[in-house]
Design a protein around this motif. Structure first.
Motif, PDB file in Angstrom:
ATOM      1  N   ILE A 168       0.835  -1.196   0.000  1.00  0.00           N
ATOM      2  CA  ILE A 168       0.000   0.000   0.000  1.00  0.00           C
ATOM      3  C   ILE A 168       0.871   1.248   0.000  1.00  0.00           C
ATOM      4  CG2 ILE A 168      -1.621   1.356   1.393  1.00  0.00           C
ATOM      5  CD1 ILE A 168      -2.872  -1.312   2.272  1.00  0.00           C
ATOM      6  N   ALA A 169       1.898   1.258   0.851  1.00  0.00           N
ATOM      7  CA  ALA A 169       2.783   2.420   0.925  1.00  0.00           C
ATOM      8  C   ALA A 169       3.488   2.666  -0.404  1.00  0.00           C
ATOM      9  CB  ALA A 169       3.803   2.225   2.042  1.00  0.00           C
ATOM     10  N   GLU A 170       3.957   1.611  -1.028  1.00  0.00           N
ATOM     11  CA  GLU A 170       4.668   1.751  -2.296  1.00  0.00           C
ATOM     12  C   GLU A 170       3.753   2.262  -3.406  1.00  0.00           C
ATOM     13  OE1 GLU A 170       6.236  -2.145  -2.778  1.00  0.00           O
ATOM     14  OE2 GLU A 170       7.739  -1.902  -1.179  1.00  0.00           O
ATOM     15  N   THR A 171       2.508   1.769  -3.437  1.00  0.00           N
ATOM     16  CA  THR A 171       1.597   2.203  -4.490  1.00  0.00           C
ATOM     17  C   THR A 171       1.107   3.629  -4.249  1.00  0.00           C
ATOM     18  OG1 THR A 171      -0.226   1.089  -3.312  1.00  0.00           O
ATOM     19  CG2 THR A 171       0.815  -0.118  -5.096  1.00  0.00           C
ATOM     20  N   VAL A 172       0.878   3.994  -2.978  1.00  0.00           N
ATOM     21  CA  VAL A 172       0.486   5.375  -2.684  1.00  0.00           C
ATOM     22  C   VAL A 172       1.629   6.325  -3.003  1.00  0.00           C
ATOM     23  CG1 VAL A 172      -0.151   6.988  -0.844  1.00  0.00           C
ATOM     24  CG2 VAL A 172      -1.241   4.745  -0.962  1.00  0.00           C
ATOM     25  N   HIS A 173       2.838   5.923  -2.639  1.00  0.00           N
ATOM     26  CA  HIS A 173       4.018   6.737  -2.954  1.00  0.00           C
ATOM     27  C   HIS A 173       4.109   6.977  -4.454  1.00  0.00           C
ATOM     28  CE1 HIS A 173       8.449   6.840  -3.966  1.00  0.00           C
ATOM     29  NE2 HIS A 173       8.322   7.895  -3.194  1.00  0.00           N
ATOM     30  N   SER A 174       3.947   5.920  -5.237  1.00  0.00           N
ATOM     31  CA  SER A 174       4.007   6.042  -6.690  1.00  0.00           C
ATOM     32  C   SER A 174       2.902   6.952  -7.226  1.00  0.00           C
ATOM     33  CB  SER A 174       3.900   4.653  -7.334  1.00  0.00           C
ATOM     34  OG  SER A 174       3.905   4.737  -8.735  1.00  0.00           O
ATOM     35  N   ALA A 175       1.698   6.816  -6.664  1.00  0.00           N
ATOM     36  CA  ALA A 175       0.566   7.640  -7.123  1.00  0.00           C
ATOM     37  C   ALA A 175       0.805   9.107  -6.837  1.00  0.00           C
ATOM     38  CB  ALA A 175      -0.722   7.168  -6.456  1.00  0.00           C
ATOM     39  N   THR A 176       1.423   9.427  -5.695  1.00  0.00           N
ATOM     40  CA  THR A 176       1.667  10.837  -5.376  1.00  0.00           C
ATOM     41  C   THR A 176       2.748  11.424  -6.278  1.00  0.00           C
ATOM     42  OG1 THR A 176       3.290  10.293  -3.639  1.00  0.00           O
ATOM     43  CG2 THR A 176       0.979  10.527  -2.969  1.00  0.00           C
ATOM     44  N   LEU A 177       3.645  10.587  -6.754  1.00  0.00           N
ATOM     45  CA  LEU A 177       4.662  11.064  -7.685  1.00  0.00           C
ATOM     46  C   LEU A 177       4.062  11.350  -9.060  1.00  0.00           C
ATOM     47  CD1 LEU A 177       7.658   8.655  -6.888  1.00  0.00           C
ATOM     48  CD2 LEU A 177       7.422  11.045  -6.206  1.00  0.00           C
ATOM     49  N   LYS A 178       3.170  10.470  -9.486  1.00  0.00           N
ATOM     50  CA  LYS A 178       2.591  10.573 -10.830  1.00  0.00           C
ATOM     51  C   LYS A 178       1.312  11.395 -10.884  1.00  0.00           C
ATOM     52  CE  LYS A 178       4.336   5.938 -11.956  1.00  0.00           C
ATOM     53  NZ  LYS A 178       3.952   4.541 -12.336  1.00  0.00           N
ATOM     54  N   HIS A 179       0.665  11.590  -9.721  1.00  0.00           N
ATOM     55  CA  HIS A 179      -0.651  12.240  -9.665  1.00  0.00           C
ATOM     56  C   HIS A 179      -1.633  11.538 -10.599  1.00  0.00           C
ATOM     57  CE1 HIS A 179      -0.854  16.272  -7.452  1.00  0.00           C
ATOM     58  NE2 HIS A 179       0.098  15.553  -6.907  1.00  0.00           N
ATOM     59  N   SER A 180      -1.671  10.225 -10.495  1.00  0.00           N
ATOM     60  CA  SER A 180      -2.567   9.452 -11.341  1.00  0.00           C
ATOM     61  C   SER A 180      -3.069   8.247 -10.559  1.00  0.00           C
ATOM     62  CB  SER A 180      -1.854   8.979 -12.607  1.00  0.00           C
ATOM     63  OG  SER A 180      -0.757   8.154 -12.274  1.00  0.00           O
ATOM     64  N   PRO A 181      -4.271   7.750 -10.885  1.00  0.00           N
ATOM     65  CA  PRO A 181      -4.835   6.596 -10.174  1.00  0.00           C
ATOM     66  C   PRO A 181      -4.066   5.318 -10.483  1.00  0.00           C
ATOM     67  CG  PRO A 181      -6.205   7.185 -12.040  1.00  0.00           C
ATOM     68  CD  PRO A 181      -5.184   8.279 -11.904  1.00  0.00           C
ATOM     69  N   PHE A 182      -4.326   4.287  -9.688  1.00  0.00           N
ATOM     70  CA  PHE A 182      -3.663   3.003  -9.897  1.00  0.00           C
ATOM     71  C   PHE A 182      -4.121   2.371 -11.204  1.00  0.00           C
ATOM     72  CE2 PHE A 182      -4.261   2.830  -5.052  1.00  0.00           C
ATOM     73  CZ  PHE A 182      -3.131   3.595  -4.838  1.00  0.00           C
ATOM     74  N   ASP A 183      -3.209   1.685 -11.872  1.00  0.00           N
ATOM     75  CA  ASP A 183      -3.584   0.975 -13.086  1.00  0.00           C
ATOM     76  C   ASP A 183      -4.219  -0.366 -12.720  1.00  0.00           C
ATOM     77  OD1 ASP A 183      -1.462  -0.733 -12.392  1.00  0.00           O
ATOM     78  OD2 ASP A 183      -0.077   0.239 -13.783  1.00  0.00           O
ATOM     79  N   VAL A 184      -4.707  -1.089 -13.723  1.00  0.00           N
ATOM     80  CA  VAL A 184      -5.415  -2.348 -13.502  1.00  0.00           C
ATOM     81  C   VAL A 184      -4.526  -3.362 -12.794  1.00  0.00           C
ATOM     82  CG1 VAL A 184      -6.524  -4.315 -14.615  1.00  0.00           C
ATOM     83  CG2 VAL A 184      -6.949  -2.002 -15.464  1.00  0.00           C
ATOM     84  N   GLU A 185      -3.271  -3.457 -13.198  1.00  0.00           N
ATOM     85  CA  GLU A 185      -2.345  -4.411 -12.591  1.00  0.00           C
ATOM     86  C   GLU A 185      -2.138  -4.107 -11.102  1.00  0.00           C
ATOM     87  OE1 GLU A 185       2.282  -5.968 -13.129  1.00  0.00           O
ATOM     88  OE2 GLU A 185       1.364  -4.646 -14.616  1.00  0.00           O
ATOM     89  N   THR A 186      -2.006  -2.836 -10.779  1.00  0.00           N
ATOM     90  CA  THR A 186      -1.793  -2.448  -9.382  1.00  0.00           C
ATOM     91  C   THR A 186      -3.032  -2.720  -8.545  1.00  0.00           C
ATOM     92  OG1 THR A 186      -0.198  -0.735 -10.009  1.00  0.00           O
ATOM     93  CG2 THR A 186      -1.229  -0.534  -7.834  1.00  0.00           C
ATOM     94  N   ARG A 187      -4.208  -2.408  -9.074  1.00  0.00           N
ATOM     95  CA  ARG A 187      -5.447  -2.668  -8.336  1.00  0.00           C
ATOM     96  C   ARG A 187      -5.617  -4.170  -8.068  1.00  0.00           C
ATOM     97  NH1 ARG A 187      -7.509   1.224 -11.975  1.00  0.00           N
ATOM     98  NH2 ARG A 187      -8.588  -0.385 -13.176  1.00  0.00           N
ATOM     99  N   THR A 188      -5.264  -4.976  -9.056  1.00  0.00           N
ATOM    100  CA  THR A 188      -5.361  -6.427  -8.878  1.00  0.00           C
ATOM    101  C   THR A 188      -4.398  -6.894  -7.789  1.00  0.00           C
ATOM    102  OG1 THR A 188      -6.008  -6.764 -11.193  1.00  0.00           O
ATOM    103  CG2 THR A 188      -5.095  -8.658 -10.004  1.00  0.00           C
ATOM    104  N   ALA A 189      -3.189  -6.366  -7.796  1.00  0.00           N
ATOM    105  CA  ALA A 189      -2.198  -6.744  -6.792  1.00  0.00           C
ATOM    106  C   ALA A 189      -2.645  -6.334  -5.393  1.00  0.00           C
ATOM    107  CB  ALA A 189      -0.853  -6.100  -7.123  1.00  0.00           C
ATOM    108  N   LEU A 190      -3.278  -5.179  -5.270  1.00  0.00           N
ATOM    109  CA  LEU A 190      -3.777  -4.724  -3.968  1.00  0.00           C
ATOM    110  C   LEU A 190      -4.890  -5.631  -3.464  1.00  0.00           C
ATOM    111  CD1 LEU A 190      -3.859  -0.851  -4.534  1.00  0.00           C
ATOM    112  CD2 LEU A 190      -2.390  -2.091  -2.922  1.00  0.00           C
ATOM    113  N   ARG A 191      -5.791  -6.031  -4.354  1.00  0.00           N
ATOM    114  CA  ARG A 191      -6.876  -6.938  -3.955  1.00  0.00           C
ATOM    115  C   ARG A 191      -6.317  -8.282  -3.514  1.00  0.00           C
ATOM    116  NH1 ARG A 191      -9.732  -4.495  -8.344  1.00  0.00           N
ATOM    117  NH2 ARG A 191      -8.962  -6.105  -9.772  1.00  0.00           N
ATOM    118  N   GLU A 192      -5.369  -8.820  -4.285  1.00  0.00           N
ATOM    119  CA  GLU A 192      -4.805 -10.131  -3.947  1.00  0.00           C
ATOM    120  C   GLU A 192      -4.016 -10.060  -2.638  1.00  0.00           C
ATOM    121  OE1 GLU A 192      -2.564 -11.134  -7.385  1.00  0.00           O
ATOM    122  OE2 GLU A 192      -4.310 -11.865  -8.505  1.00  0.00           O
TER     123      GLU A 192
END
Length: 202
Positions: A168-192
């Motif tokens: 979660i921390a890594e994906t939030v960190h990445s999102a704040t750098l890019k200012h963009s929502p999670f992609d499909v692959e990232t959302r799937t990884a978070l759910r799993e």
């Protein structure tokens, strides 16, 4: 509020219990950073005062939050991620006063369905925070800190599965750098990751 005052006292009283993450990129630990105390205090205040409603927006994205005297127009432009893929719902969004008296921060509180709670604090001035994603531990409570775009970000959770929180921390960190929502692959990884993890201890 009384809950916040009690949390601040608790955070100060437990100052000596903070230890840095013993791994790559760990911080040099000579003193407890004030913003780690701030993050813990805000998270604990939410735990103690969770029945008081906060102003909650819709799904994540770029949010303009009124923060009094912050910035030339009194607003903080920050990226607020949507963590629904991780089964975390934004249930609290409010401003908190900084411990050093130098203004306010935005506190976003995310709640899961199995006892998990994640706090994300956004500071207008992130100069004191590490440039890279850095973790600080206090037993079951973990704080991730970083800065981007001049803002500081602090992500806090207690009792959450370590691997899940790291993702979660890594994906939030990445999102704040890019200012963009999670992609499909990232959302799937978070759910799993959520499905593989145990319920939170706190």
């Amino acid at each position: 509020p009384a809950a916040l005052a009690a949390s601040l006292a608790l955070a100060i009283g437990l100052a000596a219990s903070f230890v840095p993450w013993q791994g790559p990129g760990r911080p040099a630990w000579s003193d407890r950073p004030a913003w780690v105390v701030q993050a813990r205090a805000s998270h604990e205040a939410w735990n103690m005062d969770e029945d008081r409603p906060g102003a909650v927006p819709g799904a994540g994205g770029v949010v303009l939050a009124a923060l009094g005297q912050l910035g030339p127009d009194g607003y903080l432009k920050a990226y607020l991620p949507d963590l629904s893929a991780a089964r975390l719902t934004l249930t609290r969004l409010e401003t908190v006063s900084l411990l050093d008296g130098r203004g306010e921060a935005l506190h976003a509180g995310y709640r899961g369905t199995r006892g998990c709670k994640v706090s994300l604090l956004i500071l207008t001035d992130g100069a004191a925070l590490p440039a890279a994603l850095t973790r600080y531990d206090d037993r079951a409570l973990r704080t991730y800190a970083w800065r981007t775009g001049g803002h500081g970000y602090l992500l806090v959770a207690e009792g959450m599965d370590e691997a899940r929180l790291a993702m979660i921390a890594e994906t939030v960190h990445s999102a704040t750098l890019k200012h963009s929502p999670f992609d499909v692959e990232t959302r799937t990884a978070l759910r799993e990751s959520r499905e593989r993890s145990k319920p939170c201890l706190a």
